[in-house]
Design a protein around this motif. Sequence first.
Motif, short mmCIF file in Angstrom:
data_model
loop_
_atom_site.label_atom_id
_atom_site.label_comp_id
_atom_site.label_asym_id
_atom_site.label_seq_id
_atom_site.Cartn_x
_atom_site.Cartn_y
_atom_site.Cartn_z
N UNK A 71 71.80 17.62 82.25
CA UNK A 71 70.98 16.86 81.32
C UNK A 71 71.75 15.99 80.37
N UNK A 72 72.68 15.38 80.65
CA UNK A 72 73.66 14.58 79.84
C UNK A 72 73.19 13.13 80.22
N UNK A 73 72.11 12.54 79.23
CA UNK A 73 71.68 11.18 79.60
C UNK A 73 72.45 10.16 79.64
N UNK A 74 73.46 9.95 79.09
CA UNK A 74 74.26 8.70 79.12
C UNK A 74 74.97 8.76 80.47
N UNK A 75 75.38 9.87 80.88
CA UNK A 75 76.22 9.95 82.03
C UNK A 75 75.29 9.78 83.46
N UNK A 76 73.92 10.13 83.07
CA UNK A 76 72.77 10.10 84.26
C UNK A 76 72.72 8.68 84.36
N UNK A 77 72.45 7.87 83.31
CA UNK A 77 71.99 6.53 83.29
C UNK A 77 73.14 5.78 83.84
N UNK A 78 74.26 5.99 83.58
CA UNK A 78 75.68 5.49 84.05
C UNK A 78 75.72 5.45 85.59
N UNK A 79 75.57 6.89 86.02
CA UNK A 79 75.72 7.11 87.24
C UNK A 79 74.73 5.99 88.00
N UNK A 80 73.56 5.95 87.60
CA UNK A 80 72.30 5.30 88.07
C UNK A 80 72.89 3.93 88.38
N UNK A 81 73.14 3.19 87.29
CA UNK A 81 73.47 1.78 87.40
C UNK A 81 74.77 1.49 88.05
N UNK A 82 75.59 2.47 88.12
CA UNK A 82 76.92 1.98 88.93
C UNK A 82 76.64 2.35 90.21
N UNK A 83 75.86 3.30 90.71
CA UNK A 83 75.52 3.10 91.95
C UNK A 83 74.61 1.95 92.52
N UNK A 84 73.62 1.67 91.81
CA UNK A 84 72.95 0.46 92.02
C UNK A 84 74.15 -0.70 92.38
N UNK A 85 74.95 -0.95 91.49
CA UNK A 85 75.85 -2.02 91.54
C UNK A 85 76.73 -2.02 92.65
N UNK A 86 76.87 -0.81 93.26
CA UNK A 86 77.79 -0.70 94.53
C UNK A 86 76.66 -0.74 95.88
N UNK A 87 75.34 -0.82 95.57
CA UNK A 87 74.31 -1.05 96.74
C UNK A 87 73.53 0.20 97.07
N UNK A 88 73.97 1.42 96.65
CA UNK A 88 73.34 2.58 96.81
C UNK A 88 71.88 2.63 95.87
N UNK A 89 71.05 1.62 96.29
CA UNK A 89 69.87 1.78 95.52
C UNK A 89 68.85 3.04 95.48
N UNK A 90 68.85 3.63 96.62
CA UNK A 90 67.98 4.72 96.50
C UNK A 90 68.29 6.15 95.71
N UNK A 91 69.76 6.16 95.91
CA UNK A 91 70.26 7.23 94.89
C UNK A 91 70.17 6.75 93.56
N UNK A 92 70.53 5.50 93.27
CA UNK A 92 70.38 5.10 91.91
C UNK A 92 69.04 5.24 91.45
N UNK A 93 68.00 5.11 92.18
CA UNK A 93 66.57 5.27 91.53
C UNK A 93 66.18 6.73 91.40
N UNK A 94 66.81 7.55 92.16
CA UNK A 94 66.68 8.95 92.08
C UNK A 94 67.25 9.52 90.80
N UNK A 95 68.71 9.17 90.56
CA UNK A 95 69.09 9.63 89.27
C UNK A 95 68.37 8.88 88.12
N UNK A 96 67.82 7.63 88.32
CA UNK A 96 67.07 7.09 87.18
C UNK A 96 65.88 7.83 86.72
N UNK A 97 65.45 8.31 87.94
CA UNK A 97 63.84 9.00 87.79
C UNK A 97 64.28 10.23 86.77
N UNK A 98 65.43 10.89 86.76
CA UNK A 98 65.67 12.12 86.25
C UNK A 98 66.07 11.70 84.46
N UNK A 99 66.18 10.52 84.25
CA UNK A 99 66.45 10.31 82.86
C UNK A 99 65.22 10.12 81.98
N UNK A 100 65.32 11.09 81.06
CA UNK A 100 64.14 11.08 80.18
C UNK A 100 64.25 10.23 78.90
#
Length: 309
Positions: free
Chosen positions: A246-275
């Motif tokens: 439940x660490x929001x800073x790191x959840x958000x960071x993982x989502x956007x860094x995955x997106x930057x690498x082209x892993x868009x589906x996994x990025x969106x999955x992580x972003x959806x868990x961010x409250x």
Amino acid sequence: MGRSDARKGARRGLLLGASIFFTGLCAVERRTALAWFPAKIDAARAPQHPFDAADQRLRNAAMTFEQALRSSTVEEEERLWTKVIDSCEGVDAEWVPDILSRAYGNRGNSRSRQAFFSNILESSPGKIQEALEDYDRSILLAPYAVDPVLNRGVALESLRMFEKATADYVAVLQSQPDDPAAWNNLGNVQGALGRWSEALKCYGKATKLSPQYAFAAGNYALALYQTGRENEAIRQFRSLLRKYPEFPDIRAALAVSLYAQGSRAEAETNWSRLEDGRYKDRSWIRNTRRWPPKLADALDAFLEIRVPV
């Protein structure tokens, strides 16, 4: 009351990030603002023997201390620290400087928390200025104390006075070189000044000293990303989220860094868990949370659904 009892409750109130602040003074005119001065911590000047436990004035002050620490609201806490200060100023006893310094430092913490948690730093900076004045007086009264210097640094940092905050964190580390909070906070200001390689070293030191210090570990991972070590940063993000899902800073960071690498589906999955909705606020990310520029740019691309530059 022993010396250790008299010091009970002199806590660190602001470690985000996570206090600063002449033995022999029995009173300080608290209505006069002080100009900033560098802190020089001298542990040798700390009281060396127990205070007089039979002194009823000290016992009364200690009772109010306990009430302040148990207070249910930060406003009530501030009122009780003020009560300690008002009751001790002008009293001629050897314990007075130590008690006053702790009361001022803790009142500074309560005032700082009111400013931070109410988001009034820009609209009503008076409360944080009052906190700074309290920390200054705490430092003058107890030049051996570390916490008021650390917390003054946090307050200065919140006002974007990064060089002065740096001086406070360095003063803490000159006295206590193994203080992980001071290393983490020094990393914060190094990053704010654009010195990300230095920030990475500071966060690494904090994490090595305190492996369970999640904020420092998170900051270390963010600095890895900024310094071009993206894959290592992503591994750190994943590792931290296994421990702290439940660490929001790191959840958000993982989502956007995955997106930057082209892993868009996994990025969106992580972003959806961010409250925490603040991560959609680009101004908050850059100016308040102060993410590294490279990661903040990646967030912009993610929010705009475009290919990162």
